[in-house]
Design a protein around this motif. Structure first.
Motif, PDB file in Angstrom:
ATOM      1  N   GLY A 266      -1.111  -5.262  -0.617  1.00 29.33           N
ATOM      2  CA  GLY A 266       0.179  -4.645  -0.365  1.00 29.33           C
ATOM      3  C   GLY A 266       0.801  -3.955  -1.556  1.00 29.33           C
ATOM      4  O   GLY A 266       2.028  -3.856  -1.644  1.00 29.33           O
TER       5      GLY A 266
ATOM      6  N   ASP B 190       3.156   0.508  -0.128  1.00 28.52           N
ATOM      7  CA  ASP B 190       3.898   0.287   1.113  1.00 28.52           C
ATOM      8  C   ASP B 190       3.445   1.257   2.194  1.00 28.52           C
ATOM      9  O   ASP B 190       3.376   0.900   3.370  1.00 28.52           O
ATOM     10  CB  ASP B 190       5.393   0.456   0.858  1.00 28.52           C
ATOM     11  CG  ASP B 190       5.920  -0.580  -0.113  1.00 28.52           C
ATOM     12  OD1 ASP B 190       6.056  -1.738   0.304  1.00 28.52           O
ATOM     13  OD2 ASP B 190       6.162  -0.220  -1.280  1.00 28.52           O
TER      14      ASP B 190
ATOM     15  N   SER C 193       3.004  -4.548   3.487  1.00 30.89           N
ATOM     16  CA  SER C 193       4.156  -4.015   2.768  1.00 30.89           C
ATOM     17  C   SER C 193       5.279  -5.043   2.695  1.00 30.89           C
ATOM     18  O   SER C 193       5.593  -5.723   3.672  1.00 30.89           O
ATOM     19  CB  SER C 193       4.679  -2.753   3.463  1.00 30.89           C
ATOM     20  OG  SER C 193       5.946  -2.364   2.931  1.00 30.89           O
TER      21      SER C 193
ATOM     22  N   THR D  66      10.501   1.782   3.817  1.00 35.78           N
ATOM     23  CA  THR D  66       9.391   2.717   3.964  1.00 35.78           C
ATOM     24  C   THR D  66       9.508   3.495   5.264  1.00 35.78           C
ATOM     25  O   THR D  66       9.261   4.712   5.302  1.00 35.78           O
ATOM     26  CB  THR D  66       8.054   1.960   3.927  1.00 35.78           C
ATOM     27  OG1 THR D  66       8.003   1.159   2.743  1.00 35.78           O
ATOM     28  CG2 THR D  66       6.883   2.935   3.921  1.00 35.78           C
TER      29      THR D  66
END
Length: 466
Positions: A96, A99, A355, A361
């Motif tokens: 992760g 993102d 993420s 995001t």
């Protein structure tokens, strides 16, 4: 290397489930993003994207998002292969670090089947996150619908509508002497190829040796009637598949996802594919999608099929000595065909399932696809590749010095589709790229190529779709 293997997506306009009404409409898009971002102000998101002339232009806009929302974006641009390898490794590992990651359409099948892409259904129905004025109906629909969704599940917003077009030397096609000689030999007027058969005739006609005359001047080196991508990899097989096999009535798989490569239509397309290679430079098997526009820009081939975003980087003063002397058109189809197919790579930016900032995001991905940002992108780039229908009417496009380029782009995007979402796409692509190259080089016959391709497909899957 500025390249990509293929090669933009968003939300399904007709889906009332995914685009549910929101309680309150903001006064304008700017106030919406600023308001939606308040809980995430001061956070940082990392985005991995590919570097092409389009993304280089977009880099001038991305900082505006931080000013508007207070969310910082660390936006990393890498070449095609690095984006694929680094992005997928990060998602598959669950690390992760990124993102959001740019994915080409062909990557979606393997990544969705691995469960490493976050679905967006809960976000697009959340009135605190989903912009009611995004107007997904304005996205160019075929690429958008086929890339962003699997059934009723949404995975992305439209970002990049990579597409292929026909590209030719206008100065040669319009030369009076060449036109007269062509008509005498083939019985019709020399013009940009509308059919694959015409493309073949033009390729044969303009293939000449050093010392021969071309447009009234002696050639200082060999000249070729066509240049195509031919490496084992890149977009060689997708070019064959969507521009030739499908336009001849064949396909890779049928509607149910079963292998369907061993057909008379595919054999006919492979025969034409091989014949065109005989009129191309001897190094065609080593040419990537980057080499093709370079060859055209250097003036050693009469015509090509190429990715339009690379054309934008070549056909301009100071880059190619032939700038302004090209003409563009839709991908040629088989004579008599009533349907048109064209290679494109609608590509998207997805949120990694790992993420740690998915909401922030999501707001950024909406912001990128918003009409305001897209209009600015087209204006800054003095043109570009639209993801919205409304972009075709922008001054940078309607006022272009070479309108044939945008006519060609639109013809492709009107029929463009993302690659079928096949979990084993990479394995399929690898074996089919080899078949495409072997047939092109004449190492196996078209009949052998169709049989070999079908046999290899059956080893990998009997039902190849998600």
């Amino acid at each position: 290397m500025k390249s990509r293997f293929w090669c933009f997506a968003a939300a399904l306009a007709a889906s009332t489930v995914l685009m549910a009404p929101v309680a309150k409409v903001q006064a304008d898009d700017t106030s919406f993003y600023a308001e939606a971002a308040k809980p995430y102000k001061g956070s940082t998101i990392r985005v991995l994207d590919e570097i092409t002339p389009l993304q280089e232009t977009l880099s001038k806009i991305v900082p505006d998002f931080q000013k508007e929302t207070g969310i910082k974006v660390e936006w990393e641009l890498l070449n095609h292969f690095e984006v694929i390898n680094k992005g997928q490794a990060d998602m598959l590992s669950g690390r992760g670090y990124y993102d959001a990651i740019m994915l080409h359409g062909f990557q979606l099948g393997p990544m969705i089947s691995a469960g490493v892409i976050r679905e967006l259904n809960d976000f697009v129905t959340n009135p605190k996150l989903a912009n009611p004025n995004l107007n997904s109906a304005d996205f160019i629909q075929n690429p958008f619908k086929t890339a962003a969704f699997v059934g009723d599940k949404q995975y992305s917003f439209i970002n990049w509508n990579y597409n292929q077009i026909y590209w030719a030397r206008a100065d040669l096609l319009n030369d009076p002497g060449e036109k007269e000689a062509f008509k005498a030999k083939y019985g019709y007027e020399l013009a940009p190829a509308a059919t694959i058969e015409q493309m073949r005739d033009i390729a044969e006609f303009f293939t000449r040796k050093k010392g021969a005359m071309l447009a009234g001047k002696p050639l200082e080196s060999d000249f070729y009637g066509i240049v195509l991508e031919g490496i084992k990899g890149g977009s060689t097989f997708p070019t064959l598949w969507n521009n030739f096999v499908k336009n001849y009535g064949g396909n890779l798989i049928d509607a149910a996802g079963k292998p369907d490569f061993d057909s008379p239509q595919t054999v006919a397309a492979l025969k034409m594919w091989h014949e065109l290679w005989t009129f191309a430079p001897p190094g065609i098997a080593e040419y990537s999608l980057v080499d093709v526009p370079t060859v055209m820009g250097n003036g050693i081939a009469a015509q090509s099929i190429a990715w339009s975003d690379f054309v934008l980087g070549i056909d301009k003063p100071g880059v190619s000595p032939l700038a302004g002397k090209f003409v563009y058109g839709p991908i040629p189809i088989k004579a008599g065909s009533k349907e048109r197919y064209a290679e494109a790579e609608p590509s998207v930016t997805v949120i990694s399932a790992a993420s740690k900032s998915p909401e922030a995001t999501f707001i950024f991905l909406q912001w990128l696809a918003d009409k305001k940002q897209q209009d600015k992108l087209i204006a800054l780039g003095a043109g570009g590749v639209p993801i919205r229908e409304s972009s075709w009417a922008l001054p940078a496009i309607t006022g272009s010095a070479n309108k044939t380029l945008y006519v060609a782009m639109k013809a492709t995007l009107d029929v463009a589709e993302a690659k079928p979402k096949m979990p084993k796409f990479y394995e399929i692509y690898d074996v089919m790229s080899g078949v495409a190259q072997e047939v092109g080089l004449g190492r196996i016959t078209p009949e052998e190529g169709a049989k070999k391709g079908q046999a290899e497909l059956l080893k990998l899957c009997t039902k190849c779709l998600l």
